[in-house]
Motif scaffolding. Structure first.
Motif, PDB file in Angstrom:
ATOM      1  N   GLU A   1      -6.560  11.804   1.932  1.00 37.49           N
ATOM      2  CA  GLU A   1      -5.498  10.858   1.663  1.00 37.49           C
ATOM      3  C   GLU A   1      -6.000   9.851   0.641  1.00 37.49           C
ATOM      4  OE1 GLU A   1      -2.605   8.871   4.656  1.00 37.49           O
ATOM      5  OE2 GLU A   1      -4.416   7.619   4.543  1.00 37.49           O
TER       6      GLU A   1
ATOM      7  N   THR B   1      -9.732   9.151   1.946  1.00 40.45           N
ATOM      8  CA  THR B   1     -10.142   9.352   3.330  1.00 40.45           C
ATOM      9  C   THR B   1      -9.926  10.812   3.690  1.00 40.45           C
ATOM     10  OG1 THR B   1      -9.349   7.124   3.810  1.00 40.45           O
ATOM     11  CG2 THR B   1      -9.778   8.558   5.702  1.00 40.45           C
TER      12      THR B   1
ATOM     13  N   THR C   1      -8.760   4.007  -2.100  1.00 37.59           N
ATOM     14  CA  THR C   1      -9.678   4.723  -1.213  1.00 37.59           C
ATOM     15  C   THR C   1      -9.241   6.174  -1.079  1.00 37.59           C
ATOM     16  OG1 THR C   1      -8.421   4.157   0.776  1.00 37.59           O
ATOM     17  CG2 THR C   1     -10.222   2.685   0.193  1.00 37.59           C
TER      18      THR C   1
ATOM     19  N   LYS D   1      -1.129  12.381  -0.204  1.00 40.42           N
ATOM     20  CA  LYS D   1      -2.011  13.467   0.242  1.00 40.42           C
ATOM     21  C   LYS D   1      -2.487  14.264  -0.965  1.00 40.42           C
ATOM     22  CE  LYS D   1      -2.455  17.298   3.442  1.00 40.42           C
ATOM     23  NZ  LYS D   1      -1.787  18.141   4.450  1.00 40.42           N
TER      24      LYS D   1
ATOM     25  N   ALA E   1      -2.802   9.885  -8.163  1.00 38.04           N
ATOM     26  CA  ALA E   1      -3.163  10.929  -7.190  1.00 38.04           C
ATOM     27  C   ALA E   1      -3.180  12.306  -7.852  1.00 38.04           C
ATOM     28  CB  ALA E   1      -2.193  10.903  -6.011  1.00 38.04           C
TER      29      ALA E   1
ATOM     30  N   THR F   1       0.843  -1.194   0.000  1.00 41.48           N
ATOM     31  CA  THR F   1       0.000   0.000   0.000  1.00 41.48           C
ATOM     32  C   THR F   1       0.877   1.244   0.000  1.00 41.48           C
ATOM     33  OG1 THR F   1      -1.745  -1.135   1.229  1.00 41.48           O
ATOM     34  CG2 THR F   1      -1.778   1.277   1.278  1.00 41.48           C
ATOM     35  N   LYS F   2       0.467   2.223  -0.758  1.00 38.20           N
ATOM     36  CA  LYS F   2       1.136   3.519  -0.792  1.00 38.20           C
ATOM     37  C   LYS F   2       0.064   4.583  -0.632  1.00 38.20           C
ATOM     38  CE  LYS F   2       4.886   5.978  -1.918  1.00 38.20           C
ATOM     39  NZ  LYS F   2       5.807   6.302  -0.888  1.00 38.20           N
ATOM     40  N   LYS F   3       0.372   5.617   0.180  1.00 42.46           N
ATOM     41  CA  LYS F   3      -0.594   6.680   0.448  1.00 42.46           C
ATOM     42  C   LYS F   3      -0.053   8.019  -0.037  1.00 42.46           C
ATOM     43  CE  LYS F   3      -2.456   4.136   4.309  1.00 42.46           C
ATOM     44  NZ  LYS F   3      -2.887   4.129   5.681  1.00 42.46           N
TER      45      LYS F   3
ATOM     46  N   SER G   1      -5.234   6.310  -1.007  1.00 41.68           N
ATOM     47  CA  SER G   1      -4.516   5.086  -0.693  1.00 41.68           C
ATOM     48  C   SER G   1      -4.714   4.098  -1.842  1.00 41.68           C
ATOM     49  CB  SER G   1      -5.055   4.494   0.606  1.00 41.68           C
ATOM     50  OG  SER G   1      -4.475   3.258   0.889  1.00 41.68           O
ATOM     51  N   CYS G   2      -3.608   3.508  -2.287  1.00 47.24           N
ATOM     52  CA  CYS G   2      -3.658   2.544  -3.386  1.00 47.24           C
ATOM     53  C   CYS G   2      -2.937   1.278  -2.938  1.00 47.24           C
ATOM     54  CB  CYS G   2      -3.000   3.139  -4.624  1.00 47.24           C
ATOM     55  SG  CYS G   2      -3.227   2.175  -6.128  1.00 47.24           S
ATOM     56  N   THR G   3      -3.603   0.141  -3.078  1.00 45.67           N
ATOM     57  CA  THR G   3      -3.038  -1.149  -2.688  1.00 45.67           C
ATOM     58  C   THR G   3      -3.047  -2.086  -3.891  1.00 45.67           C
ATOM     59  OG1 THR G   3      -3.833  -0.910  -0.422  1.00 45.67           O
ATOM     60  CG2 THR G   3      -3.294  -3.138  -1.149  1.00 45.67           C
TER      61      THR G   3
END
Length: 165
Positions: free
Chosen positions: A112, A104, A102, A8, A152, A4-6, A114-116
């Motif tokens: 944020e 959030t 997702t 902003k 993103a 997973t990488k997040k 988030s990609c998994t």
């Protein structure tokens, strides 16, 4: 294996619609999100969304046959139960590939993303061979950082100042 990488985003989560973003993505756009992306096609069938992606990740060529399993504005969960991975570009293997995104809320003006991504191997031997070939997930992490960051930026642009504003 799951990675997973997040990221902003400088946009309120309530203004993002991941479902709209992914179902309106063009093949040309997909190919710009990573230097490993080779092709993409998508379609709806009986109200279900499907996407086929062809990409190179490290030493492997991968053909993913995704079905969108769950979706909302803030969450997408794809799964390809018959991904064709070609180890060293010659040895074929069928694996399962999850892909989840997702958004959030952080506050009223940022969120944020988030990609998994991951891989589900049918045997321990294949998992070990893929782990060795992929340098313990190095190529997967590198690919996710590249495509996730570009996803993103595209989401932020389209929902803040671009096409969907």
């Amino acid at each position: 294996m799951r990675i997973t990488k997040k990221f902003k985003l400088q946009i309120a989560a309530k203004n993002v619609d991941l479902y709209k973003w992914v179902t309106e993505m063009t093949p040309a756009e997909y190919e710009t999100f990573s230097k490993g992306h080779r092709a993409m096609g998508s379609h709806f069938e009986n109200g279900e969304f499907y996407m086929v992606n062809v990409e190179n990740m490290g030493n492997e060529m991968i053909v993913q046959h995704y079905q969108l399993k769950e979706h909302s504005k803030e969450h997408l969960r794809f799964y390809s139960d018959r991904t064709e991975a070609y180890i060293w570009r010659w040895i074929p293997a069928i694996v399962g590939v999850p892909w989840e995104m997702t958004v959030t809320p952080i506050d009223n003006s940022s969120c944020e993303f988030s990609c998994t991504i991951g891989a589900d191997f049918p045997s321990r031997l294949l998992a070990f061979a893929a782990w060795i070939n992929g340098f313990g997930g190095f190529f997967m992490r590198k690919h996710l950082a590249d495509e996730g960051g570009k996803f993103a930026k595209d989401i932020e642009k389209k929902f803040h100042t671009g096409r969907y504003a």
